[in-house]
Design an enzyme around this catalytic site. Sequence first.
Site, PDB file in Angstrom:
ATOM      1  N   ASP A  62      16.170  50.034 -47.312  1.00 51.93           N
ATOM      2  CA  ASP A  62      16.082  49.738 -48.695  1.00 51.93           C
ATOM      3  C   ASP A  62      17.457  50.248 -49.538  1.00 51.93           C
ATOM      4  OD1 ASP A  62      15.582  49.203 -51.594  1.00 51.93           O
ATOM      5  OD2 ASP A  62      13.280  49.852 -51.227  1.00 51.93           O
ATOM      6  N   SER A 142      28.517  38.256 -59.585  1.00 51.53           N
ATOM      7  CA  SER A 142      28.272  36.930 -59.990  1.00 51.53           C
ATOM      8  C   SER A 142      28.740  36.141 -61.119  1.00 51.53           C
ATOM      9  CB  SER A 142      26.592  36.941 -60.138  1.00 51.53           C
ATOM     10  OG  SER A 142      26.017  35.629 -60.813  1.00 51.53           O
ATOM     11  N   TYR A 155      19.217  40.625 -64.840  1.00 48.55           N
ATOM     12  CA  TYR A 155      19.905  40.297 -63.883  1.00 48.55           C
ATOM     13  C   TYR A 155      21.304  40.199 -64.249  1.00 48.55           C
ATOM     14  CZ  TYR A 155      21.925  37.665 -60.036  1.00 48.55           C
ATOM     15  OH  TYR A 155      22.597  37.038 -58.991  1.00 48.55           O
ATOM     16  N   LYS A 159      24.897  42.605 -63.019  1.00 49.34           N
ATOM     17  CA  LYS A 159      25.998  42.004 -62.442  1.00 49.34           C
ATOM     18  C   LYS A 159      27.386  42.500 -63.038  1.00 49.34           C
ATOM     19  CE  LYS A 159      23.975  40.461 -58.617  1.00 49.34           C
ATOM     20  NZ  LYS A 159      24.188  40.862 -57.494  1.00 49.34           N
TER      21      LYS A 159
HETATM   22  N1  LIG Z   1      22.224  32.352 -54.926  1.00 52.80           N
HETATM   23  C1  LIG Z   1      23.223  32.533 -55.780  1.00 52.80           C
HETATM   24  O1  LIG Z   1      23.409  31.454 -56.453  1.00 52.80           O
HETATM   25  C2  LIG Z   1      24.005  33.740 -56.199  1.00 52.80           C
HETATM   26  C3  LIG Z   1      23.557  35.006 -55.613  1.00 52.80           C
HETATM   27  N2  LIG Z   1      24.332  36.172 -55.991  1.00 52.80           N
HETATM   28  C4  LIG Z   1      24.181  37.337 -55.422  1.00 52.80           C
HETATM   29  O2  LIG Z   1      24.483  37.081 -53.909  1.00 52.80           O
HETATM   30  C5  LIG Z   1      23.646  37.975 -53.285  1.00 52.80           C
HETATM   31  C6  LIG Z   1      22.758  37.511 -52.108  1.00 52.80           C
HETATM   32  O3  LIG Z   1      22.072  36.333 -52.680  1.00 52.80           O
HETATM   33  P1  LIG Z   1      21.138  35.317 -51.959  1.00 52.80           P
HETATM   34  O4  LIG Z   1      21.657  35.484 -50.671  1.00 52.80           O
HETATM   35  O5  LIG Z   1      21.184  34.198 -52.980  1.00 52.80           O
HETATM   36  O6  LIG Z   1      19.759  36.027 -52.029  1.00 52.80           O
HETATM   37  P2  LIG Z   1      18.539  36.009 -51.220  1.00 52.80           P
HETATM   38  O7  LIG Z   1      17.261  36.246 -51.809  1.00 52.80           O
HETATM   39  O8  LIG Z   1      18.435  34.658 -50.352  1.00 52.80           O
HETATM   40  O9  LIG Z   1      18.755  37.192 -50.111  1.00 52.80           O
HETATM   41  C7  LIG Z   1      18.871  38.440 -50.665  1.00 52.80           C
HETATM   42  C8  LIG Z   1      18.682  39.450 -49.325  1.00 52.80           C
HETATM   43  O10 LIG Z   1      18.781  40.684 -49.863  1.00 52.80           O
HETATM   44  C9  LIG Z   1      17.835  41.360 -49.320  1.00 52.80           C
HETATM   45  N3  LIG Z   1      17.047  42.442 -50.276  1.00 52.80           N
HETATM   46  C10 LIG Z   1      16.465  42.516 -51.290  1.00 52.80           C
HETATM   47  N4  LIG Z   1      16.175  43.652 -51.857  1.00 52.80           N
HETATM   48  C11 LIG Z   1      16.623  44.603 -50.952  1.00 52.80           C
HETATM   49  C12 LIG Z   1      16.613  45.687 -50.679  1.00 52.80           C
HETATM   50  N5  LIG Z   1      16.217  46.493 -51.746  1.00 52.80           N
HETATM   51  N6  LIG Z   1      17.210  46.565 -49.600  1.00 52.80           N
HETATM   52  C13 LIG Z   1      17.797  45.872 -48.598  1.00 52.80           C
HETATM   53  N7  LIG Z   1      17.888  44.443 -48.805  1.00 52.80           N
HETATM   54  C14 LIG Z   1      17.330  43.756 -49.855  1.00 52.80           C
HETATM   55  C15 LIG Z   1      16.781  40.191 -49.072  1.00 52.80           C
HETATM   56  O11 LIG Z   1      15.605  40.847 -48.169  1.00 52.80           O
HETATM   57  C16 LIG Z   1      17.542  39.159 -48.782  1.00 52.80           C
HETATM   58  O12 LIG Z   1      17.504  39.068 -47.312  1.00 52.80           O
HETATM   59  C17 LIG Z   1      22.568  38.911 -54.373  1.00 52.80           C
HETATM   60  O13 LIG Z   1      23.257  40.084 -54.719  1.00 52.80           O
HETATM   61  C18 LIG Z   1      22.613  37.836 -55.383  1.00 52.80           C
HETATM   62  O14 LIG Z   1      22.463  38.576 -56.718  1.00 52.80           O
HETATM   63  C19 LIG Z   1      25.515  36.036 -56.815  1.00 52.80           C
HETATM   64  C20 LIG Z   1      25.651  34.887 -57.586  1.00 52.80           C
HETATM   65  C21 LIG Z   1      24.889  33.408 -57.214  1.00 52.80           C
HETATM   66  C1  LIG Z   2      24.082  32.737 -61.514  1.00 54.76           C
HETATM   67  C2  LIG Z   2      23.301  32.723 -60.559  1.00 54.76           C
HETATM   68  O1  LIG Z   2      23.290  31.682 -59.989  1.00 54.76           O
HETATM   69  C3  LIG Z   2      23.142  33.733 -59.999  1.00 54.76           C
HETATM   70  C4  LIG Z   2      21.752  33.632 -58.989  1.00 54.76           C
HETATM   71  O2  LIG Z   2      23.658  34.780 -59.636  1.00 54.76           O
END
Ligand SMILES: NC(=O)C1=CN([C@@H]2O[C@H](COP(=O)(O)OP(=O)(O)OC[C@H]3O[C@@H](n4cnc5c(N)ncnc54)[C@H](O)[C@@H]3O)[C@@H](O)[C@H]2O)C=CC1
Ligand SMILES: CC(=O)C(C)=O
Length: 259
Positions: A62, A142, A155, A159
Amino acid sequence: MSLKGKVALVTGSSQGIGRGIALRLAREGADVALVDIKADKLETVKGEIEAMGVRSTTFVADVSDRDQVYAAVAHAEKELGGFDVMVNNAGIAQVKPLADVTPEDTDRIFRINVNGVLWGIQAAAKKFIERGQKGKIISASSIAGHDGFAMLGIYSATKFAVRALTQAAAKEYASQGITVNAYCPGIVGTDMWVEIDERFADITGAPKGETYKKYVDGIALGRAQTPDDVAALVAFLAGEDSDYITGQAILTDGGIVYR
Ligand SMILES: NC(=O)C1=CN([C@@H]2O[C@H](COP(=O)(O)OP(=O)(O)OC[C@H]3O[C@@H](n4cnc5c(N)ncnc54)[C@H](O)[C@@H]3O)[C@@H](O)[C@H]2O)C=CC1
Ligand SMILES: CC(=O)C(C)=O
Protein backbone atom coordinates in the site's frame (compact mmCIF):
# COMPACT_ATOMS: atom_id res chain seq x y z
CA MET A 1 15.02 4.15 -27.01
CA SER A 2 16.05 0.98 -25.21
CA LEU A 3 15.72 0.22 -21.52
CA LYS A 4 17.62 -3.03 -21.81
CA GLY A 5 19.51 -3.76 -18.60
CA LYS A 6 17.41 -1.33 -16.55
CA VAL A 7 15.19 -2.22 -13.60
CA ALA A 8 11.94 -0.30 -13.20
CA LEU A 9 9.34 -0.37 -10.44
CA VAL A 10 5.75 0.66 -11.23
CA THR A 11 3.16 1.20 -8.50
CA GLY A 12 -0.54 0.69 -9.21
CA SER A 13 0.47 -1.69 -11.98
CA SER A 14 -2.17 -4.40 -11.66
CA GLN A 15 -4.46 -2.60 -14.14
CA GLY A 16 -5.12 0.54 -16.16
CA ILE A 17 -2.36 3.06 -16.80
CA GLY A 18 0.12 1.33 -14.46
CA ARG A 19 -0.25 -1.97 -16.30
CA GLY A 20 0.17 -0.12 -19.61
CA ILE A 21 3.36 1.53 -18.35
CA ALA A 22 4.75 -1.77 -17.02
CA LEU A 23 4.12 -3.54 -20.34
CA ARG A 24 5.65 -0.68 -22.34
CA LEU A 25 8.79 -0.52 -20.19
CA ALA A 26 9.11 -4.28 -20.57
CA ARG A 27 8.74 -3.98 -24.35
CA GLU A 28 11.67 -1.53 -24.23
CA GLY A 29 13.69 -4.24 -22.49
CA ALA A 30 13.44 -3.27 -18.81
CA ASP A 31 12.92 -5.80 -16.04
CA VAL A 32 9.86 -4.64 -14.14
CA ALA A 33 8.82 -4.87 -10.48
CA LEU A 34 5.04 -4.67 -10.15
CA VAL A 35 3.58 -3.16 -6.99
CA ASP A 36 -0.09 -2.86 -6.05
CA ILE A 37 -2.61 -3.80 -3.36
CA LYS A 38 -4.27 -6.32 -5.73
CA ALA A 39 -2.16 -9.47 -5.51
CA ASP A 40 -3.99 -11.68 -8.05
CA LYS A 41 -4.03 -9.12 -10.83
CA LEU A 42 -0.32 -8.44 -10.31
CA GLU A 43 0.46 -12.08 -11.09
CA THR A 44 -1.44 -11.82 -14.40
CA VAL A 45 0.60 -8.77 -15.47
CA LYS A 46 3.81 -10.53 -14.39
CA GLY A 47 2.91 -13.39 -16.74
CA GLU A 48 2.34 -10.94 -19.60
CA ILE A 49 5.76 -9.37 -19.01
CA GLU A 50 7.63 -12.66 -18.69
CA ALA A 51 6.08 -13.74 -22.01
CA MET A 52 8.10 -10.89 -23.58
CA GLY A 53 11.34 -12.50 -22.41
CA VAL A 54 12.19 -10.03 -19.64
CA ARG A 55 12.08 -10.56 -15.90
CA SER A 56 9.38 -9.41 -13.54
CA THR A 57 8.57 -9.66 -9.87
CA THR A 58 5.53 -8.70 -7.81
CA PHE A 59 5.22 -7.08 -4.41
CA VAL A 60 1.99 -6.32 -2.59
CA ALA A 61 2.20 -2.91 -0.94
CA ASP A 62 0.00 0.00 0.00
CA VAL A 63 1.81 3.13 -1.18
CA SER A 64 0.36 5.20 1.64
CA ASP A 65 2.53 3.19 4.07
CA ARG A 66 6.12 4.43 3.96
CA ASP A 67 7.66 1.20 5.23
CA GLN A 68 5.86 -0.82 2.58
CA VAL A 69 7.15 1.46 -0.20
CA TYR A 70 10.73 1.15 1.07
CA ALA A 71 10.25 -2.63 1.24
CA ALA A 72 8.98 -2.67 -2.34
CA VAL A 73 12.09 -0.85 -3.58
CA ALA A 74 14.37 -3.22 -1.63
CA HIS A 75 12.46 -6.19 -3.08
CA ALA A 76 12.88 -4.90 -6.65
CA GLU A 77 16.63 -4.46 -6.20
CA LYS A 78 17.07 -7.88 -4.57
CA GLU A 79 14.95 -9.83 -7.07
CA LEU A 80 15.98 -8.03 -10.26
CA GLY A 81 19.57 -7.11 -9.38
CA GLY A 82 19.40 -3.34 -9.80
CA PHE A 83 17.21 -0.30 -9.54
CA ASP A 84 17.02 2.49 -12.14
CA VAL A 85 13.47 3.80 -12.62
CA MET A 86 10.69 4.51 -10.12
CA VAL A 87 7.17 5.13 -11.42
CA ASN A 88 4.81 6.44 -8.74
CA ASN A 89 1.60 5.71 -10.59
CA ALA A 90 -0.85 4.45 -7.94
CA GLY A 91 -3.69 6.81 -7.19
CA ILE A 92 -7.37 7.07 -6.40
CA ALA A 93 -10.08 9.54 -7.39
CA GLN A 94 -13.14 10.74 -5.57
CA VAL A 95 -16.15 12.56 -7.02
CA LYS A 96 -17.77 14.76 -4.39
CA PRO A 97 -18.87 18.36 -4.11
CA LEU A 98 -16.45 20.30 -1.92
CA ALA A 99 -19.31 21.09 0.47
CA ASP A 100 -19.62 17.38 1.37
CA VAL A 101 -15.93 16.50 1.74
CA THR A 102 -15.02 15.07 5.18
CA PRO A 103 -11.69 14.90 7.05
CA GLU A 104 -11.72 11.13 6.37
CA ASP A 105 -11.96 11.81 2.63
CA THR A 106 -9.05 14.25 2.58
CA ASP A 107 -6.90 11.95 4.75
CA ARG A 108 -7.53 8.93 2.54
CA ILE A 109 -6.92 10.66 -0.78
CA PHE A 110 -3.89 12.66 0.32
CA ARG A 111 -2.33 9.62 2.01
CA ILE A 112 -2.40 7.66 -1.25
CA ASN A 113 -1.98 10.32 -3.96
CA VAL A 114 0.48 12.65 -2.20
CA ASN A 115 2.16 10.76 0.66
CA GLY A 116 2.38 7.70 -1.61
CA VAL A 117 4.30 9.73 -4.20
CA LEU A 118 6.51 11.31 -1.52
CA TRP A 119 7.46 7.90 -0.07
CA GLY A 120 8.21 6.69 -3.60
CA ILE A 121 10.45 9.69 -4.31
CA GLN A 122 12.24 9.27 -0.94
CA ALA A 123 12.74 5.53 -1.19
CA ALA A 124 13.93 5.63 -4.80
CA ALA A 125 16.29 8.59 -4.35
CA LYS A 126 17.87 7.01 -1.26
CA LYS A 127 18.35 3.76 -3.14
CA PHE A 128 19.97 5.48 -6.15
CA ILE A 129 22.32 7.42 -3.84
CA GLU A 130 23.17 4.27 -1.82
CA ARG A 131 23.98 2.49 -5.09
CA GLY A 132 26.06 5.49 -6.28
CA GLN A 133 24.16 5.81 -9.52
CA LYS A 134 21.83 8.06 -11.50
CA GLY A 135 18.10 7.38 -11.55
CA LYS A 136 14.74 8.42 -12.90
CA ILE A 137 11.68 9.18 -10.79
CA ILE A 138 8.38 9.62 -12.64
CA SER A 139 5.04 10.29 -10.94
CA ALA A 140 1.38 10.50 -11.92
CA SER A 141 -0.13 13.94 -11.86
CA SER A 142 -3.04 14.74 -14.20
CA ILE A 143 -4.73 17.37 -16.30
CA ALA A 144 -6.50 17.86 -12.97
CA GLY A 145 -3.11 18.90 -11.60
CA HIS A 146 -3.10 21.83 -14.02
CA ASP A 147 -6.74 22.85 -13.65
CA GLY A 148 -9.05 22.24 -10.69
CA PHE A 149 -11.90 19.97 -11.78
CA ALA A 150 -15.39 20.59 -10.35
CA MET A 151 -16.55 17.63 -8.20
CA LEU A 152 -12.97 16.34 -8.22
CA GLY A 153 -11.61 19.15 -6.07
CA ILE A 154 -9.67 17.13 -3.50
CA TYR A 155 -8.35 14.81 -6.20
CA SER A 156 -7.23 17.89 -8.18
CA ALA A 157 -5.52 19.29 -5.08
CA THR A 158 -3.52 16.07 -4.73
CA LYS A 159 -2.44 16.22 -8.36
CA PHE A 160 -1.30 19.85 -7.98
CA ALA A 161 0.65 18.62 -4.94
CA VAL A 162 2.38 15.97 -7.05
CA ARG A 163 3.65 18.76 -9.31
CA ALA A 164 5.01 20.63 -6.27
CA LEU A 165 6.80 17.53 -4.97
CA THR A 166 8.19 16.89 -8.44
CA GLN A 167 9.66 20.39 -8.73
CA ALA A 168 11.11 20.37 -5.20
CA ALA A 169 12.60 16.88 -5.54
CA ALA A 170 14.08 17.72 -8.94
CA LYS A 171 16.00 20.57 -7.35
CA GLU A 172 17.05 18.59 -4.27
CA TYR A 173 18.36 15.61 -6.24
CA ALA A 174 19.71 17.21 -9.43
CA SER A 175 23.29 17.26 -8.20
CA GLN A 176 23.10 13.50 -7.65
CA GLY A 177 22.10 12.82 -11.25
CA ILE A 178 18.53 11.94 -10.35
CA THR A 179 15.80 13.40 -12.55
CA VAL A 180 12.26 13.81 -11.25
CA ASN A 181 9.31 14.40 -13.58
CA ALA A 182 5.56 13.86 -13.72
CA TYR A 183 3.14 12.82 -16.46
CA CYS A 184 -0.26 14.47 -16.69
CA PRO A 185 -2.78 12.37 -18.61
CA GLY A 186 -6.14 13.66 -19.77
CA ILE A 187 -9.16 11.36 -19.98
CA VAL A 188 -8.02 7.73 -20.02
CA GLY A 189 -10.60 4.98 -20.41
CA THR A 190 -9.73 2.93 -17.31
CA ASP A 191 -11.71 1.66 -14.30
CA MET A 192 -11.01 5.02 -12.67
CA TRP A 193 -13.16 6.77 -15.26
CA VAL A 194 -15.90 4.11 -15.06
CA GLU A 195 -16.13 4.94 -11.36
CA ILE A 196 -15.95 8.72 -11.92
CA ASP A 197 -18.74 8.53 -14.50
CA GLU A 198 -20.92 6.40 -12.20
CA ARG A 199 -20.45 8.78 -9.28
CA PHE A 200 -21.33 11.79 -11.47
CA ALA A 201 -24.47 9.91 -12.49
CA ASP A 202 -25.38 9.25 -8.83
CA ILE A 203 -24.78 12.84 -7.76
CA THR A 204 -26.07 14.85 -10.71
CA GLY A 205 -28.64 12.48 -12.18
CA ALA A 206 -26.80 12.51 -15.52
CA PRO A 207 -27.31 9.30 -17.51
CA LYS A 208 -24.47 6.78 -17.12
CA GLY A 209 -21.81 7.38 -19.75
CA GLU A 210 -22.75 11.02 -20.29
CA THR A 211 -20.02 12.63 -18.17
CA TYR A 212 -17.30 10.50 -19.75
CA LYS A 213 -18.65 11.30 -23.22
CA LYS A 214 -18.79 15.02 -22.43
CA TYR A 215 -15.13 15.03 -21.46
CA VAL A 216 -14.04 12.85 -24.39
CA ASP A 217 -15.99 15.12 -26.78
CA GLY A 218 -13.76 17.97 -25.56
CA ILE A 219 -10.53 16.28 -26.68
CA ALA A 220 -9.07 17.93 -29.79
CA LEU A 221 -7.66 14.66 -31.12
CA GLY A 222 -11.17 13.20 -31.03
CA ARG A 223 -10.76 10.10 -28.87
CA ALA A 224 -10.20 9.03 -25.29
CA GLN A 225 -6.61 8.39 -24.23
CA THR A 226 -5.34 4.83 -23.82
CA PRO A 227 -2.86 3.57 -21.22
CA ASP A 228 -0.44 3.05 -24.15
CA ASP A 229 -0.61 6.75 -25.00
CA VAL A 230 0.45 7.57 -21.42
CA ALA A 231 3.06 4.82 -21.36
CA ALA A 232 4.81 6.29 -24.42
CA LEU A 233 5.59 9.47 -22.45
CA VAL A 234 6.66 7.52 -19.37
CA ALA A 235 8.99 5.34 -21.45
CA PHE A 236 10.59 8.50 -22.86
CA LEU A 237 11.03 9.93 -19.34
CA ALA A 238 12.55 6.61 -18.22
CA GLY A 239 15.14 6.57 -20.98
CA GLU A 240 18.34 8.48 -21.62
CA ASP A 241 16.76 10.70 -24.30
CA SER A 242 15.14 12.64 -21.42
CA ASP A 243 18.36 13.05 -19.41
CA TYR A 244 18.25 16.86 -19.66
CA ILE A 245 14.62 17.10 -18.50
CA THR A 246 13.82 17.46 -14.80
CA GLY A 247 11.18 19.11 -12.60
CA GLN A 248 8.57 18.95 -15.35
CA ALA A 249 4.90 17.92 -15.22
CA ILE A 250 4.19 17.07 -18.84
CA LEU A 251 0.65 17.05 -20.24
CA THR A 252 -0.34 14.17 -22.48
CA ASP A 253 -4.03 14.85 -23.03
CA GLY A 254 -4.82 14.86 -26.75
CA GLY A 255 -5.22 18.63 -26.66
CA ILE A 256 -8.15 18.93 -24.27
CA VAL A 257 -10.19 21.95 -25.24
CA TYR A 258 -13.12 21.52 -22.86
CA ARG A 259 -12.68 21.35 -19.07
N1 LIG B 1 -7.78 7.49 -15.78
C1 LIG B 1 -7.53 8.77 -16.03
O1 LIG B 1 -8.24 9.41 -16.83
C2 LIG B 1 -6.39 9.47 -15.39
C3 LIG B 1 -5.63 8.89 -14.40
N2 LIG B 1 -4.59 9.59 -13.84
C4 LIG B 1 -3.76 9.01 -12.79
O2 LIG B 1 -3.10 7.86 -13.30
C5 LIG B 1 -2.90 6.90 -12.26
C6 LIG B 1 -3.47 5.56 -12.67
O3 LIG B 1 -4.85 5.73 -12.93
P1 LIG B 1 -5.78 4.59 -13.59
O4 LIG B 1 -4.96 3.52 -14.14
O5 LIG B 1 -6.75 5.30 -14.44
O6 LIG B 1 -6.55 4.09 -12.29
P2 LIG B 1 -7.07 2.63 -11.88
O7 LIG B 1 -8.03 2.87 -10.78
O8 LIG B 1 -7.52 1.88 -13.07
O9 LIG B 1 -5.77 1.93 -11.32
C7 LIG B 1 -5.14 2.40 -10.16
C8 LIG B 1 -4.27 1.31 -9.60
O10 LIG B 1 -3.68 1.79 -8.38
C9 LIG B 1 -3.84 0.80 -7.38
N3 LIG B 1 -3.86 1.41 -6.06
C10 LIG B 1 -4.84 2.18 -5.52
N4 LIG B 1 -4.53 2.51 -4.26
C11 LIG B 1 -3.34 1.95 -4.00
C12 LIG B 1 -2.50 1.93 -2.86
N5 LIG B 1 -2.84 2.55 -1.73
N6 LIG B 1 -1.33 1.27 -2.95
C13 LIG B 1 -0.97 0.62 -4.07
N7 LIG B 1 -1.73 0.59 -5.16
C14 LIG B 1 -2.90 1.25 -5.14
C15 LIG B 1 -5.15 0.11 -7.71
O11 LIG B 1 -5.25 -1.16 -7.09
C16 LIG B 1 -5.08 0.05 -9.21
O12 LIG B 1 -4.39 -1.09 -9.67
C17 LIG B 1 -3.55 7.50 -11.01
O13 LIG B 1 -2.58 8.15 -10.23
C18 LIG B 1 -4.52 8.51 -11.59
O14 LIG B 1 -4.83 9.53 -10.67
C19 LIG B 1 -4.28 10.86 -14.22
C20 LIG B 1 -5.01 11.48 -15.19
C21 LIG B 1 -6.12 10.83 -15.86
C1 LIG C 1 -8.81 14.43 -14.97
C2 LIG C 1 -9.02 13.02 -14.93
O1 LIG C 1 -9.70 12.51 -15.73
C3 LIG C 1 -8.37 12.28 -13.98
C4 LIG C 1 -9.02 11.05 -13.55
O2 LIG C 1 -7.32 12.64 -13.56
